[in-house]
Motif scaffolding. Sequence first.
Motif, short mmCIF file in Angstrom:
data_model
loop_
_atom_site.label_atom_id
_atom_site.label_comp_id
_atom_site.label_asym_id
_atom_site.label_seq_id
_atom_site.Cartn_x
_atom_site.Cartn_y
_atom_site.Cartn_z
N ARG A 181 -1.65 10.54 8.18
CA ARG A 181 -2.38 10.78 9.41
C ARG A 181 -1.45 10.55 10.60
O ARG A 181 -0.78 9.52 10.66
N GLY A 182 -1.41 11.51 11.49
CA GLY A 182 -0.57 11.36 12.67
C GLY A 182 0.89 11.19 12.32
O GLY A 182 1.59 10.39 12.96
N HIS A 183 1.38 11.89 11.29
CA HIS A 183 2.77 11.83 10.86
C HIS A 183 3.18 10.44 10.39
O HIS A 183 4.33 10.03 10.50
N ARG A 184 2.22 9.70 9.86
CA ARG A 184 2.47 8.37 9.29
C ARG A 184 1.79 8.29 7.94
O ARG A 184 0.74 8.88 7.71
N THR A 185 2.39 7.54 7.04
CA THR A 185 1.76 7.27 5.76
C THR A 185 0.78 6.12 5.92
O THR A 185 1.13 5.06 6.46
N VAL A 186 -0.45 6.34 5.49
CA VAL A 186 -1.49 5.33 5.59
C VAL A 186 -2.17 5.21 4.22
O VAL A 186 -1.88 5.96 3.29
N SER A 187 -3.07 4.26 4.10
CA SER A 187 -3.84 4.12 2.87
C SER A 187 -4.66 5.38 2.62
O SER A 187 -5.19 5.98 3.57
N PRO A 188 -4.79 5.81 1.36
CA PRO A 188 -5.63 6.99 1.08
C PRO A 188 -7.10 6.74 1.38
O PRO A 188 -7.89 7.69 1.40
N PHE A 189 -7.47 5.47 1.63
CA PHE A 189 -8.86 5.13 1.93
C PHE A 189 -9.09 4.92 3.42
O PHE A 189 -10.17 4.50 3.84
N HIS A 190 -8.08 5.23 4.22
CA HIS A 190 -8.21 5.10 5.67
C HIS A 190 -8.91 6.33 6.23
O HIS A 190 -8.50 7.46 5.99
N ALA A 191 -9.99 6.15 6.96
CA ALA A 191 -10.70 7.21 7.69
C ALA A 191 -10.91 8.45 6.82
O ALA A 191 -10.34 9.50 7.08
N PRO A 192 -11.73 8.35 5.76
CA PRO A 192 -11.97 9.52 4.90
C PRO A 192 -12.43 10.74 5.69
O PRO A 192 -13.30 10.65 6.56
#
Length: 513
Positions: free
Chosen positions: A385-396
């Motif tokens: 999200r937003g060109h960043r790697t985040v948790s796959p459970f962030h903001a489904p």
Amino acid sequence: MNRIRTRALAVLQSRLPATPRTPRTPSILRYYSEKPSWQSKIPLSAQLAAIIDATGPLSIGTYMRHTLLSSSGGYYTTSPTPFGAGGDFITSPEISQMFGEVLAVFLVAEWMQQGRPVAGVELVELGPGKGTLMGDVLRALQRFPEMTRAVERVWMVEASEGLRGVQRERLCEAEVAQGKGEDEVGKEAEEVMTGRTRKELGGIEVRWVDMLRQVPHQEGESAGGQFVVAHEFFDALPIHAFEATAEGWRELMVAHYPPASKPTDSATDSPESSSSSSPSTPSTPSTPADSSSASTTTPNTPEPEIFGLTRAAAPTRYSRLLPTLSPRFTALQNTPGSIIEISPESLTTIDDLSKRIGNTRRGAALIIDYGPATAVPANSLRGIRGHRTVSPFHAPGATDVSADVDFGTLAERALHASEGVEVHGPVPQGVFLGLLGLRERMMRIIEGLAAKGEEGKGDLVKTQYRRLTGGGEAGMGEVYKAMAIVPERGGVRPVGFGGSVGGVGREEKKEGR
């Protein structure tokens, strides 16, 4: 042989224009606003939480389908601009036209290798994004009129209605028509959108379908071959994850828990949803270099995560079947703690592609994606999200979710599906593009810019080249791989995988050069 190969590629490269493409920006928001019903009044996270609370933990595959394709809040069905600098990630075609142009060289070379069929050729793209790649390929193919005349139609396999609109405006002259298509499994024919590309892209018929099975198989002598490109397609297909235990394989499931409460054992009476461990967030895998900057982080104001992974206490229907499909998986079953990821939709898709190519002994499938060259993927589920790697459970629904591609299993499956094909690769993207002459293409564009007095733009072209071929955090040349499925021909390698340009190479040999 190397001299012949180099000269053959030079012949193809010389036909490409020496100037950059003219940008064409579709009216993305027009298509995004056509369907206001896409935006659900109930957040997708709340919908998922309600489902889990009612039925128990979901498989990772089910979670991915909801977050990516749900009609009431899925990422690809609601996000107007997932690609590009203004979206969440940048793909190779968005970086430079050179990527699509050298892929066109691969397609032309493979068409030559197969005897230059004069009709019945079809181009198929799986997950075509904004249509940038297909546009660049078609533009480059105009320099090869013999093949262009052989192309009967283009198939765009795209499930997102919003992205279809973007693709239509980028590729087509006028509004598309709606009609009945064909269905390979014998069900009632579904609606298929058709159009025709702009004159500079060949004026070729284009059809849009939701799934590959809606693209009819070719048969008989009239088959010119289906040439398929799947760029960053397989990484978005749902996966299932399994952990080896003393009791056998156990599936990793997605559980729900309130952010303010202490996670507890979510075991239930159902073996499909029972679990033996508390929900947890998976470790974040390394980021594909095309999709983000070097850092791995979450937004400054992270939303509370209410989902996590939990291990089922009893076998599920998937854990009973999927880990038995390959010796690559069964070899790990007696090593407790081993984790494997399997994508059933990837397996069925590769089966289909292999049979299409093997049955006609024509066509090819070019797969470019990220994942290990030989190992079975594990713990690779990620969000971007937003060109960043985040948790796959962030903001489904607002986060792109993907996983590494299992190239080894795809190759194994393709060979098992048809005796009429052979598989080449995977090779690093940087190597693949280099063998297709990407550096030479870069130099030709820079020379063209210099001839127009625009030398300063040459630095940007060089930066684009390094991004596509380089290694490390800023490059895509190592983390991305290329693999090809071609008709069986005794191991003769395709161009880009160590082979020569068949048709041009033969002409060179006849002249004794």
